[in-house]
Design an enzyme around this catalytic site. Structure first.
Site, PDB file in Angstrom:
ATOM      1  N   GLN A  60      47.723  48.645  36.519  1.00 45.53           N
ATOM      2  CA  GLN A  60      49.152  49.987  36.590  1.00 45.53           C
ATOM      3  C   GLN A  60      50.203  49.700  36.186  1.00 45.53           C
ATOM      4  OE1 GLN A  60      47.653  52.636  37.246  1.00 45.53           O
ATOM      5  NE2 GLN A  60      46.697  52.024  37.916  1.00 45.53           N
TER       6      GLN A  60
ATOM      7  N   ASP B   3      46.743  41.668  38.330  1.00 47.31           N
ATOM      8  CA  ASP B   3      46.122  42.797  37.822  1.00 47.31           C
ATOM      9  C   ASP B   3      47.284  43.467  37.573  1.00 47.31           C
ATOM     10  OD1 ASP B   3      44.769  45.571  37.285  1.00 47.31           O
ATOM     11  OD2 ASP B   3      43.353  45.286  39.402  1.00 47.31           O
TER      12      ASP B   3
ATOM     13  N   LYS C 179      45.318  52.696  29.750  1.00 47.40           N
ATOM     14  CA  LYS C 179      45.862  53.831  30.589  1.00 47.40           C
ATOM     15  C   LYS C 179      47.720  53.807  30.171  1.00 47.40           C
ATOM     16  CE  LYS C 179      43.701  52.057  34.941  1.00 47.40           C
ATOM     17  NZ  LYS C 179      42.831  52.566  35.519  1.00 47.40           N
TER      18      LYS C 179
ATOM     19  N   HIS D 196      41.561  46.734  43.876  1.00 47.76           N
ATOM     20  CA  HIS D 196      40.504  48.257  43.271  1.00 47.76           C
ATOM     21  C   HIS D 196      39.210  47.026  43.094  1.00 47.76           C
ATOM     22  CE1 HIS D 196      38.980  49.450  39.528  1.00 47.76           C
ATOM     23  NE2 HIS D 196      39.439  50.859  39.713  1.00 47.76           N
TER      24      HIS D 196
HETATM   25  N1  PLP Z   1      42.783  47.396  38.477  1.00 49.60           N
HETATM   26  C1  PLP Z   1      43.754  49.224  38.662  1.00 49.60           C
HETATM   27  C2  PLP Z   1      44.559  48.519  39.843  1.00 49.60           C
HETATM   28  C3  PLP Z   1      43.043  49.585  39.010  1.00 49.60           C
HETATM   29  O1  PLP Z   1      43.833  50.764  38.170  1.00 49.60           O
HETATM   30  C4  PLP Z   1      42.181  50.074  37.406  1.00 49.60           C
HETATM   31  C5  PLP Z   1      41.754  51.153  37.082  1.00 49.60           C
HETATM   32  O2  PLP Z   1      42.084  52.604  38.174  1.00 49.60           O
HETATM   33  C6  PLP Z   1      41.356  48.744  36.979  1.00 49.60           C
HETATM   34  C7  PLP Z   1      41.923  47.902  37.591  1.00 49.60           C
HETATM   35  C8  PLP Z   1      40.271  48.721  36.171  1.00 49.60           C
HETATM   36  O3  PLP Z   1      40.548  49.139  34.915  1.00 49.60           O
HETATM   37  P1  PLP Z   1      39.346  49.121  33.363  1.00 49.60           P
HETATM   38  O4  PLP Z   1      38.578  50.773  33.765  1.00 49.60           O
HETATM   39  O5  PLP Z   1      40.355  50.134  32.288  1.00 49.60           O
HETATM   40  O6  PLP Z   1      38.816  48.310  33.547  1.00 49.60           O
END
Ligand code: PLP
Length: 425
Positions: free
Chosen positions: A219, A216, A242, A139
């Site tokens: 998910q 990270d 989430k 991401h």
């Molecule tokens: N990393 C992953 C794999 C994600 O799916 C997301 C959000 O969709 C993020 C990071 C970023 O999360 P946030 O927008 O809550 O900071």
């Protein structure tokens, strides 16, 4: 534990011990509203989950009964708010496998958690000639901070590529993670492909090479049991929104020795021990990383989200999603022209299911499904480099959670069939 929560959630499991999806659905007020004249089928959980009434009530209760700033007042409300906030730290530490409470830092979300490490540990430790390793499925939140850091320091950003079915290709991993590697940043579960990555194996190799590992978990933490110690991570990041919690709350977990060694990211109130006009000393971890007034109501309500998930059982949630993802994948594959990105075996993946139709643009699919009350996401899912690697401009993505059932998947499939008729495909 509050007995109300236990009674509530015990009922969430049916007599067989399985999750009782109808009872769970009933806890989510938003799912009761029709959308465009249809029953709402919410399949955009990888973007954000819906909130049960227990979490919504906790926000209202906090503002009605305990609102005060934390860590600074000596009055009753301030003490009440501070102790509720700090209890959530203890709860979050327990939820991720029983880590030291002081290793749990509250942030605004995964993005801020990862930026914190890139801007503190990264700027302190990364030099020209060093290498940072990411994967092709990251991401943007776990890619852009490392890209910027490598550009600012002269380090090289390297990447682990993917197999055709969307898993990490580890065949040449020894050439990618080398003695020059200082940090490996990897998603525990992909938000596009659903792939669950072997983070413990990667961490073991990285540590042998002298690198540290950031995982990270945005998910993974909502959808499967996560024991941080078993992941081998040195830093682990995830977002409350989430996993049934409010927006604007995230967790950054880090090894205490590393956290003690790095400077703060944001400076100001509450993160200091002593300030004079010519010098400043930092507070202990985790407070060194929590400058200013945090999202107090959000953190306190996150407690109820964690309780809700615990009462269901993360193992049960994972089993439910394996079963439902398998069903969804099989049903999607019944449709001509649909291609699924990522592994097809539900045991290798979570419930974020990206797909493309040979003849209809993902945005058109999403818009049509919305007219039938079905919420999915279409686009690049904050993973543009991955889209390029896959040769796609965008995908449609249906992503599952605890309140989804086969009826929701059937509604998706029926509406996809209708979409194809509508577009004359
Ligand atoms: N990393 C992953 C794999 C994600 O799916 C997301 C959000 O969709 C993020 C990071 C970023 O999360 P946030 O927008 O809550 O900071």
């Amino acid at each position: 534990m509050n007995p109300d929560i236990r009674n509530d959630a015990t009922a969430l499991k049916g007599r067989s011990g399985q999750m009782d999806i109808d009872r769970i659905k009933a806890d989510f007020p938003i799912l009761k509203q029709p959308v465009n004249g249809h029953r709402l089928v919410y399949l955009d959980n990888a973007a954000t989950s819906q909130k049960p009434k227990q979490v919504i009530d906790a926000i209202v209760k906090y503002y009605n009964e305990s609102n005060a700033n934390i860590h600074r007042g000596l009055h009753t409300l301030a003490e009440k708010a501070t102790s509720a906030y700090e209890n959530v730290r203890v709860h979050a530490a327990r939820f991720i496998g029983g880590v030291d409470n002081s290793e749990v830092i509250f942030t605004s979300g995964t993005t801020e958690s990862i930026n914190t490490i890139a801007r503190t540990w990264g700027e302190k430790n990364i030099r020209s000639g060093d290498e940072i390793v990411i994967t092709e499925m990251e991401h943007h939140a776990n890619l852009v901070p490392w890209l910027v850091l490598s550009q600012n320091t002269g380090a090289t950003l390297r990447r682990i590529s993917l197999t055709p079915d969307g898993q990490l290709d580890l065949t040449n991993i020894n050439d990618i993670i080398t003695a020059r590697t200082r940090l490996v940043a990897v998603a525990h579960m992909s938000n596009v492909l659903g792939t669950i990555n072997p983070v413990a194996d990667i961490a073991e190799l990285a540590h042998r090479r002298g690198a540290i590992v950031l995982v990270d978990g945005a998910q993974a933490a909502p959808h499967m049991p996560v024991d941080i110690k078993q992941t081998g991570a040195d830093f682990y990041a995830f977002s409350a929104h989430k996993m049934l919690g409010p927006t604007g709350v995230g967790v950054l977990w880090g090894r205490k020795t590393l956290l003690e060694d790095i400077p703060p990211f944001t400076t100001g109130g509450e993160m200091i021990r002593e300030v004079r006009f010519d010098r400043v000393t930092w507070n202990d971890v985790p407070h060194k990383f929590e400058a200013g007034t945090p999202n107090i109501a959000g953190v306190i309500a996150f407690d109820r989200a964690l309780s809700y998930l615990e009462e269901l059982g993360m193992e049960n949630i994972r089993s439910h999603e394996i079963e439902l993802s398998g069903y969804a994948i099989n049903r999607l594959l019944e449709l001509d022209g649909i291609e699924i990105q990522g592994p097809l075996d539900p045991h290798l993946r979570g419930g974020a299911i990206s797909f493309t139709d040979a003849k209809i643009h993902p945005h058109d699919i999403s818009t049509f499904l919305d007219s039938r009350g079905i919420a999915i996401r279409a686009g690049h899912h904050c993973a543009q480099p991955l889209m390029r690697t896959m040769g796609k401009v965008a995908t449609a993505r249906a992503s599952l959670y605890i309140y989804n059932d086969r009826m929701d998947i059937d509604a998706l499939i029926d509406a996809l069939k209708e979409t194809r008729r509508y577009f004359g495909v």
